[in-house]
Design a protein around this motif. Structure first.
Motif, PDB file in Angstrom:
ATOM      1  N   LYS A 187      19.702 -11.156   6.457  1.00 49.90           N
ATOM      2  CA  LYS A 187      20.089 -11.740   7.739  1.00 49.90           C
ATOM      3  C   LYS A 187      21.301 -11.053   8.323  1.00 49.90           C
ATOM      4  N   GLU A 188      22.272 -10.660   7.435  1.00 54.37           N
ATOM      5  CA  GLU A 188      23.517 -10.101   7.932  1.00 54.37           C
ATOM      6  C   GLU A 188      23.310  -8.743   8.577  1.00 54.37           C
ATOM      7  N   THR A 189      22.626  -7.841   7.856  1.00 53.59           N
ATOM      8  CA  THR A 189      22.426  -6.498   8.404  1.00 53.59           C
ATOM      9  C   THR A 189      21.196  -6.413   9.284  1.00 53.59           C
ATOM     10  N   LYS A 190      20.395  -7.490   9.292  1.00 57.27           N
ATOM     11  CA  LYS A 190      19.130  -7.518  10.008  1.00 57.27           C
ATOM     12  C   LYS A 190      18.241  -6.338   9.619  1.00 57.27           C
ATOM     13  N   LYS A 191      18.230  -6.071   8.314  1.00 56.79           N
ATOM     14  CA  LYS A 191      17.372  -5.001   7.835  1.00 56.79           C
ATOM     15  C   LYS A 191      16.550  -5.513   6.655  1.00 56.79           C
ATOM     16  N   LYS A 192      15.390  -4.895   6.477  1.00 55.70           N
ATOM     17  CA  LYS A 192      14.567  -5.239   5.321  1.00 55.70           C
ATOM     18  C   LYS A 192      15.235  -4.699   4.067  1.00 55.70           C
ATOM     19  N   GLU A 193      15.220  -5.516   3.015  1.00 53.93           N
ATOM     20  CA  GLU A 193      15.794  -5.064   1.756  1.00 53.93           C
ATOM     21  C   GLU A 193      14.676  -5.067   0.710  1.00 53.93           C
ATOM     22  N   LEU A 194      14.342  -3.856   0.234  1.00 53.40           N
ATOM     23  CA  LEU A 194      13.203  -3.740  -0.684  1.00 53.40           C
ATOM     24  C   LEU A 194      13.609  -4.162  -2.080  1.00 53.40           C
ATOM     25  N   ARG A 195      12.802  -5.033  -2.676  1.00 52.40           N
ATOM     26  CA  ARG A 195      13.105  -5.426  -4.058  1.00 52.40           C
ATOM     27  C   ARG A 195      12.185  -4.739  -5.066  1.00 52.40           C
ATOM     28  N   ASN A 196      10.913  -4.788  -4.766  1.00 51.94           N
ATOM     29  CA  ASN A 196       9.935  -4.261  -5.724  1.00 51.94           C
ATOM     30  C   ASN A 196       8.782  -3.632  -4.983  1.00 51.94           C
ATOM     31  N   TYR A 197       8.163  -2.644  -5.661  1.00 50.22           N
ATOM     32  CA  TYR A 197       6.976  -2.006  -5.100  1.00 50.22           C
ATOM     33  C   TYR A 197       6.047  -1.710  -6.262  1.00 50.22           C
ATOM     34  N   SER A 198       4.747  -2.045  -6.132  1.00 49.03           N
ATOM     35  CA  SER A 198       3.858  -1.748  -7.269  1.00 49.03           C
ATOM     36  C   SER A 198       2.451  -1.437  -6.776  1.00 49.03           C
ATOM     37  N   ILE A 199       1.788  -0.577  -7.519  1.00 48.65           N
ATOM     38  CA  ILE A 199       0.375  -0.264  -7.266  1.00 48.65           C
ATOM     39  C   ILE A 199      -0.354  -0.438  -8.591  1.00 48.65           C
ATOM     40  N   ASP A 200      -1.495  -1.105  -8.538  1.00 50.69           N
ATOM     41  CA  ASP A 200      -2.278  -1.298  -9.767  1.00 50.69           C
ATOM     42  C   ASP A 200      -3.316  -0.181  -9.858  1.00 50.69           C
ATOM     43  N   PHE A 201      -3.110   0.769 -10.775  1.00 50.74           N
ATOM     44  CA  PHE A 201      -4.037   1.902 -10.871  1.00 50.74           C
ATOM     45  C   PHE A 201      -5.347   1.538 -11.554  1.00 50.74           C
ATOM     46  N   GLY A 202      -5.421   0.327 -12.090  1.00 53.10           N
ATOM     47  CA  GLY A 202      -6.708  -0.123 -12.585  1.00 53.10           C
ATOM     48  C   GLY A 202      -7.663  -0.445 -11.451  1.00 53.10           C
ATOM     49  N   VAL A 203      -7.107  -0.670 -10.225  1.00 59.46           N
ATOM     50  CA  VAL A 203      -7.923  -1.044  -9.084  1.00 59.46           C
ATOM     51  C   VAL A 203      -7.979   0.075  -8.057  1.00 59.46           C
ATOM     52  N   CYS A 204      -6.923   0.881  -8.006  1.00 59.49           N
ATOM     53  CA  CYS A 204      -6.808   1.953  -7.014  1.00 59.49           C
ATOM     54  C   CYS A 204      -7.983   2.927  -7.137  1.00 59.49           C
ATOM     55  N   ILE A 205      -8.496   3.402  -5.979  1.00 62.27           N
ATOM     56  CA  ILE A 205      -9.575   4.381  -6.031  1.00 62.27           C
ATOM     57  C   ILE A 205      -9.071   5.783  -5.710  1.00 62.27           C
ATOM     58  N   PHE A 206      -7.785   5.971  -5.610  1.00 64.42           N
ATOM     59  CA  PHE A 206      -7.169   7.279  -5.398  1.00 64.42           C
ATOM     60  C   PHE A 206      -7.724   7.969  -4.145  1.00 64.42           C
ATOM     61  N   CYS A 207      -7.819   7.181  -3.045  1.00 63.83           N
ATOM     62  CA  CYS A 207      -8.332   7.770  -1.814  1.00 63.83           C
ATOM     63  C   CYS A 207      -7.238   8.533  -1.084  1.00 63.83           C
ATOM     64  N   GLY A 208      -5.995   8.177  -1.358  1.00 62.62           N
ATOM     65  CA  GLY A 208      -4.895   8.928  -0.759  1.00 62.62           C
ATOM     66  C   GLY A 208      -4.531   8.531   0.652  1.00 62.62           C
ATOM     67  N   ASN A 209      -5.075   7.435   1.179  1.00 62.40           N
ATOM     68  CA  ASN A 209      -4.727   7.001   2.528  1.00 62.40           C
ATOM     69  C   ASN A 209      -3.255   6.652   2.642  1.00 62.40           C
ATOM     70  N   CYS A 210      -2.699   5.972   1.632  1.00 58.57           N
ATOM     71  CA  CYS A 210      -1.300   5.560   1.677  1.00 58.57           C
ATOM     72  C   CYS A 210      -0.396   6.778   1.760  1.00 58.57           C
TER      73      CYS A 210
END
Lengths: 225, 201, 379
Positions: A96-119
């Motif tokens: 709220k103070e800086t009015k910016k997004k603060e990233l905490r975590n990021y994850s990709i499950d490679f058991g489900v990913c099809i490695f299409c590379g769009n991201c």
């Protein structure tokens, strides 16, 4: 005995026998041809890659495990939107103070990913990238769910691993060489390298206009006819 | 007693026991598959007895014909119609058993009598050993030619009969009634052959 | 029983010298004979087993070469110990008898498959006197013994209490009965030319003029019939219907594991080697060198009966037999990777409608030729 019917039947019988014999002989001929093919294959070098000790070098645009840089990420969630199944999990809060997004975590499950590379394609800050790492086997499918730490690890490379002998794939071998084992590593592959292709394209574009005009003229003549 | 003759004795006793016990088993065991396999064992025992009598060709022929063909055929027949059916209880089975045992015992006593009253000329004619094969061939094509040919004609008839029975499409109409024969060939019927049909009745 | 040991006709007699040594230790001649008896049998048994080990290794290596693979590599040099490792693995595996199986018949089946095959090695000659037993019925014994095998297959198929096993057993029995007949007819034509069932006489009759007098030139059709039937009897591709993986899992072997499975495996490979040996005996002159050894000895001015020459010819005979055998094994392996599996109706068609009539015609033709040219066709 001499009646035409009996004679007819006899000749038909002999025709059948002759045809049967012809078939049998041609079957034998084809069998020998097949044996010759098999025998010919025995003289060829094995194409085996002794996997854990030798590995093929993946090609340039190989789509392996995805690498992720936490510090570059702006938590825009484009990767989630372009993903066919909205796989990446972006865990952020609004500061709220800086009015910016603060990233905490990021994850990709490679058991489900099809490695299409769009991201990787759409990431605005290039924080996602494809690696050439493909050995993702694990005992538990949940350990394929990579968090930002695991995603940020440097990929293992076949060429830098001292315990592995890297082998070039077929299309990266010089002309007429089939076996990557005893090949001089300085030999370049068959065909033009990317920089050579660039040079060639430059030359083409200099001489292109003339050619282009000529070809268009030719086409016009054809249509007139 | 020399070692070779005592070996012969031991072999004879063992083979005789195999044949007798096996034959009893064929008759008395309820499981028909066991009976069929035991029959093969009995045939092998008989072949062994022939071998002991220096008749190696007859022994090999016994193995080839009885074990390799007859017994395999019996087994085939048993296994192809392997329906687990409960047999219907037969009335007065006990009396039937006693009666058949009496008949068999009578035959056995007759055989014993023949054995004891006949004057066996021992030792018999000298064994000709390896020449036996040639001798059998000579006999088959001279003084036993007629029975040999008759046997082959009999086998031919049996074979043709079997082919006619198996290929019902060669007979389009019934010989006696003249009706069209139902051509339910095995390969055309939709009913699976190998299923448990015990609870179907 | 004529016993292996008299390596040569006059020079050396291993049995005699063995008996003499034992009698020198104070044994009676009969005891010495009984002590001698198991030795050649053990020798041939171990020869059969080593033959199987070599064949398994060759099969794996040649199969790999035909498919541009490497094959076994790490067990011993060039993977030569791989069959041993396979055997050891099967030996220490758990011996499973399925709960609903008939345990007696289940155990007896593999034994009945293996024993006749090993017994048939009685008649395989490696030289003039290098065989266990030169019995008069020779090759007929092999045909008779190989007809016992289907009983073992039916037994194991039935005892497994599994539909695939039963079907596989029935197929195996049907196949081996069907191909026994053309096989016997092909053998009969050879026997007719050599006037004897004995394998030694059959080979001797072929060795007058070196490779020119081999039976393959006089019986080319018989050779082809025999080879096809032998492949079918060994259940090798293209005739491996009883264990067709795609349809029957593994046929009659489906429920087997450990050493009982190993018995089937062993049986099939011993049978393959045995068939190849018999083809070389019946059609390729057995232990005969392509050029008659007497001529070679005469060129070098040696007496054929001298002990050293005898030892040389004896070992040359063994080498020639094994060489011809393994050439045929190689052909079988090559055929395995060339031909597709036939269907069951095609298999029976081939056996009854093709091989059987051709075998009969071949027999008749041979008989006619024998009457017409008694010199060339063994009058």
């Amino acid at each position: 005995m001499n009646s035409p019917i009996a004679g007819n039947q006899m000749s038909r019988f002999f025709q059948q026998v002759a045809e049967y014999t012809r078939n049998a002989i041609s079957a034998g001929k084809y069998l020998i041809q097949g044996l010759a093919v098999t025998f010919d294959h025995m003289g060829r070098r094995p194409i085996t890659v002794q996997y854990p000790y030798e590995k093929l070098i993946p090609s340039e645009r190989y789509r392996g495990r995805i690498h992720y840089e936490f510090d570059k990420c702006i938590a825009c969630e484009v990767c989630v939107r372009v993903c066919p199944i909205n796989l990446p999990v972006v865990d952020w809060v609004m500061n709220k103070e800086t009015k910016k997004k603060e990233l905490r975590n990021y994850s990709i499950d490679f058991g489900v990913c099809i490695f299409c590379g769009n991201c990787v394609e759409y990431c605005p800050t290039n924080c996602l990238s494809m690696t050439e790492e493909y050995e993702l086997a694990s005992f538990d499918r949940h350990s394929l769910n990579f968090d930002n730490v695991a995603l940020g690890r440097l990929p293992t490379s076949v060429t830098t691993d001292k315990s592995v002998q890297p082998l070039r794939e077929f299309s990266y071998l010089p002309k007429t060489i089939m076996d990557p084992h005893e090949m001089d590593p300085t030999n370049s592959r068959a065909g033009k390298l990317p920089e050579e292709v660039m040079d060639w394209m430059k030359q083409e574009s200099e001489s292109a206009p003339k050619d282009l005009v000529e070809s268009i003229n030719n086409q016009d003549k054809k249509t007139e006819k | 007693m020399t070692i070779s003759s005592s070996t012969e004795q031991i072999c004879f006793i063992l083979l005789g026991l195999t044949v007798i016990v096996g034959a009893l088993g064929v008759v008395l065991i309820n499981n028909i598959v066991y009976s069929a396999f035991l029959l093969g064992g009995v045939f092998m025992g008989v072949a062994g007895l022939y071998l002991l009598l220096n008749a190696s060709f007859v022994a090999a022929a016994q193995v080839l014909v009885y074990v390799g063909a007859v017994n395999v055929l019996i087994l085939f027949a048993i296994m192809l119609v392997n329906k687990r059916e409960e047999l219907k209880p037969i009335k007065a089975l006990q009396i039937r058993k006693i009666l058949s045992a009496g008949v068999c015992g009578g035959l056995l006593i007759l055989l014993f009598r023949v054995d004891l009253t006949t004057k066996w000329s021992t030792p018999g004619p000298a064994a000709i050993g390896e020449k036996a094969t040639e001798r059998i061939g000579e006999h088959l094509f001279s003084d036993y030619l007629l029975p040999f040919e008759l046997a082959s004609v009999l086998l031919l008839m049996a074979m043709i009969g079997a082919i006619v029975l198996a290929r019902r499409d060669v007979l389009t109409s019934d010989v006696v009634t003249g009706d069209v024969v139902n051509q339910n060939l095995i390969e055309k019927s939709n009913e699976p052959i190998l299923i448990d049909q015990s609870n179907k009745q | 029983m004529t016993v292996l040991g008299t390596l040569v006709s006059t020079g050396l007699d291993l049995e005699l010298s063995f008996n003499n040594i034992l009698q020198g230790f104070g044994f009676s001649p009969e005891v010495a004979h009984i002590l001698w008896l198991p030795l050649p049998m053990l020798l041939v048994l171990s020869a059969a087993l080593i033959g199987v080990l070599v064949t398994v290794w060759l099969e794996r290596k040649i199969s790999a070469a035909a498919q541009q693979r490497i094959g076994p590599e790490y067990a011993g040099a060039l993977g030569i110990l791989q069959p041993m490792a396979d055997g050891l693995k099967l030996l220490v595996k758990e011996d499973i008898i399925p709960a609903k199986a008939d345990s007696l018949l289940f155990t007896l089946g593999p034994v009945l498959v293996l024993v006749p095959v090993i017994l048939s090695w009685l008649i395989v000659p490696f030289g003039q006197n290098l065989l266990i037993s030169n019995i008069g019925i020779g090759i007929f014994l092999w045909i008779a013994l190989s007809s016992i095998q289907p009983i073992g297959l039916l037994m194991s198929g039935y005892a497994s209490n599994n539909k695939y096993s039963l079907l596989g057993g029935l197929r195996a029995a049907a196949q081996s009965i069907s191909y026994e007949i053309p096989l016997a007819l092909a053998v009969l034509a050879v026997v007719m030319m050599s006037n004897s069932l004995s394998t030694v006489d059959i080979v001797n009759q072929q060795n007058g003029l070196g490779f020119l007098s081999w039976n393959i030139w006089r019986q080319p059709v018989g050779f082809v019939i025999f080879w096809i039937c032998a492949l079918a009897e060994c259940e090798r591709l293209p005739f491996d219907l009883p264990e067709a993986e795609e349809e029957l899992v593994a046929g009659y072997q489906t429920e087997y594991a450990g050493m009982k499975f190993a018995l089937f495996y062993l049986g099939s490979y011993i049978n393959l080697v045995l068939s190849a040996l018999l083809v070389s005996v019946l059609y390729l002159g057995g232990w005969g060198f392509p050029i008659p050894i007497e001529w070679v000895a005469r060129i070098f001015g040696q007496n054929i009966d001298a002990p050293l020459v005898q030892i040389f010819t004896g070992s040359l005979g063994i080498v020639m037999t094994i060489l011809k055998t393994y050439l045929l094994v190689f052909l079988a392996i090559l055929l395995r990777w060339t031909t597709p599996r036939v269907r069951i109706d095609q298999l029976l068609d081939l056996g009854w409608k093709f091989l059987l009539p051709i075998g009969l015609v071949n027999l008749l033709f041979t008989a006619g030729l024998k009457l017409a040219f008694p010199i060339a066709f063994g009058g």
